[in-house]
Design a protein around this motif. Structure first.
Motif, mmCIF file in Angstrom:
data_model
loop_
_atom_site.group_PDB
_atom_site.id
_atom_site.type_symbol
_atom_site.label_atom_id
_atom_site.label_comp_id
_atom_site.label_asym_id
_atom_site.label_seq_id
_atom_site.Cartn_x
_atom_site.Cartn_y
_atom_site.Cartn_z
ATOM 1 N N GLU A 113 0.833 -1.205 0.000
ATOM 2 C CA GLU A 113 0.000 0.000 0.000
ATOM 3 C C GLU A 113 0.869 1.257 0.000
ATOM 4 O O GLU A 113 0.551 2.246 -0.664
ATOM 5 N N ALA A 114 1.972 1.211 0.757
ATOM 6 C CA ALA A 114 2.857 2.373 0.857
ATOM 7 C C ALA A 114 3.475 2.723 -0.490
ATOM 8 O O ALA A 114 3.586 3.905 -0.853
ATOM 9 N N LYS A 115 3.875 1.710 -1.237
ATOM 10 C CA LYS A 115 4.452 1.956 -2.561
ATOM 11 C C LYS A 115 3.448 2.657 -3.461
ATOM 12 O O LYS A 115 3.790 3.591 -4.209
ATOM 13 N N GLN A 116 2.215 2.210 -3.384
ATOM 14 C CA GLN A 116 1.167 2.800 -4.224
ATOM 15 C C GLN A 116 0.885 4.245 -3.808
ATOM 16 O O GLN A 116 0.751 5.138 -4.658
ATOM 17 N N ILE A 117 0.805 4.480 -2.516
ATOM 18 C CA ILE A 117 0.546 5.833 -2.014
ATOM 19 C C ILE A 117 1.681 6.777 -2.403
ATOM 20 O O ILE A 117 1.453 7.895 -2.863
ATOM 21 N N ALA A 118 2.909 6.299 -2.218
ATOM 22 C CA ALA A 118 4.071 7.142 -2.527
ATOM 23 C C ALA A 118 4.100 7.519 -4.002
ATOM 24 O O ALA A 118 4.366 8.673 -4.365
ATOM 25 N N SER A 119 3.808 6.547 -4.849
ATOM 26 C CA SER A 119 3.870 6.782 -6.287
ATOM 27 C C SER A 119 2.714 7.632 -6.790
ATOM 28 O O SER A 119 2.912 8.616 -7.516
#
Length: 343
Positions: free
Chosen positions: A285-291
């Motif tokens: 989820e963090a990767k998606q939010i960051a991107s």
């Protein structure tokens, strides 16, 4: 969810949010139950907090007539280093801390700060999950007044900064926040950067104001603390895998009966199972939010370039700290076996 209760919250000390009655030990009981305080530096949605909720649930299901577990997130009881010191005195019963913070109390924990110690995250998890072997490491802190009960996955550390990092040369001259660990400082210097140890809670403002150019941590640390708003490039150097550890004050643990200790120990192991499950979910989820929401660009690097730069750091650590040699050799055996098996 009773992670925060209204006990001693209105007596605040400068730099340390701890009720005065906690410091005096006068609020150790509530409604006839012994209050058990757990401090950590993450948010209420973080996998470690969710793991600690499982800890709380298990203890109170089995010993709820005797113990009231209270969880204090977000460094409410002070920075990790200060919380550890309070655990030594018995003012706090449990603390979650990065392994790097324990180096000042027992030098064997320096091993976790060694760059490129584990050849893969799978090896890292397998070794940390070997409870019988890890007990030998965990007991090393007994002389300092606390004992490690279990570990939590804190991911794989990489650099994130205001500008892209593709090679070690890109780090030259940059000011990078690292954990307060001599090994982390040496690693950063080997990459040509200026190491800036500081409290994790200071990182956002430091990057924003240009005090530092970036930091190194996992993806979840970057998004949960909104560092992706001020550091737009995340470079996968995967230079360290440093676990967080749940430590218990020996002043508390030594006062338990063997049956009570078993309950707290089992609760600790269950908290790790829970944390690991949520960790994997939240990293994606963090990767998606960051991107998608923060505009962070993720960069894959040639890790061999970075590994070569820190080979001398590894050797210096082994030469200067004899206590880590046995554990280091054990990890290298596992690394070698995994390589032979093609994993």
């Amino acid at each position: 969810m009773k992670f925060l209760k209204k006990v001693g919250i209105f007596c605040l000390g400068a730099g340390l949010i701890l009720g005065c009655c906690v410091l005096a030990g006068g609020c150790s009981f509530s409604n006839g139950k012994r209050i058990v305080r757990i401090a950590h530096g993450q948010s209420e949605t973080h996998p470690e907090h969710l793991g600690l909720l499982k800890f709380e649930q298990y203890v109170e299901e089995h010993l709820g007539d005797q113990y009231d577990v209270q969880i204090y997130p977000n460094e409410l009881l002070g920075s990790s280093q200060k919380a550890i010191e309070l655990a030594q005195t018995g003012a706090i019963d449990f603390v979650v801390s990065a392994a790097a913070n324990l180096e000042n109390f027992s030098d064997i924990y320096e091993i976790f700060s060694m760059p490129y110690l584990f050849h893969s995250e799978e090896i890292y998890r397998n070794i940390m999950s070997d409870t019988q072997y890890m007990e030998q490491i965990y007991q090393a802190a007994d002389e300092a007044g606390f004992r490690v009960l279990t570990w939590y996955n804190a991911g794989t550390r990489s650099f994130y900064a205001k500008k892209p990092i593709y090679t070690p040369e890109d780090l030259r001259g940059m000011k990078i926040r690292v954990q307060q660990s001599p090994a982390s400082v040496s690693m950063c210097k080997a990459f040509g950067a200026a190491a800036s140890p500081m409290s994790f809670g200071e990182v956002y403002t430091a990057i924003q104001q240009g005090v530092i150019d970036g930091a190194e941590n996992n993806e979840l640390a970057m998004t949960n603390n909104k560092h992706g708003e001020v550091a737009k490039y995340y470079s996968y150097t995967r230079h360290q895998m440093v676990p967080d550890l749940l430590i218990g004050s020996l002043k508390f643990l030594d006062g338990l009966t063997s049956e009570e200790y078993d309950v707290f120990y089992e609760a600790a192991l269950l908290s790790t199972e829970t944390e690991l499950k949520y960790w994997d979910e939240q990293i994606e989820e963090a990767k998606q939010i960051a991107s998608e929401k923060m505009g962070v660009t993720f960069i894959e690097t040639d890790m061999e370039l970075f590994q070569k730069k820190v080979s001398s750091v590894q050797q210096n650590m082994l030469d200067q700290n004899k206590s880590i040699r046995t554990f280091y050799d054990h990890i290298q055996e596992v690394n070698k076996k995994s390589q032979q098996e093609g994993r």
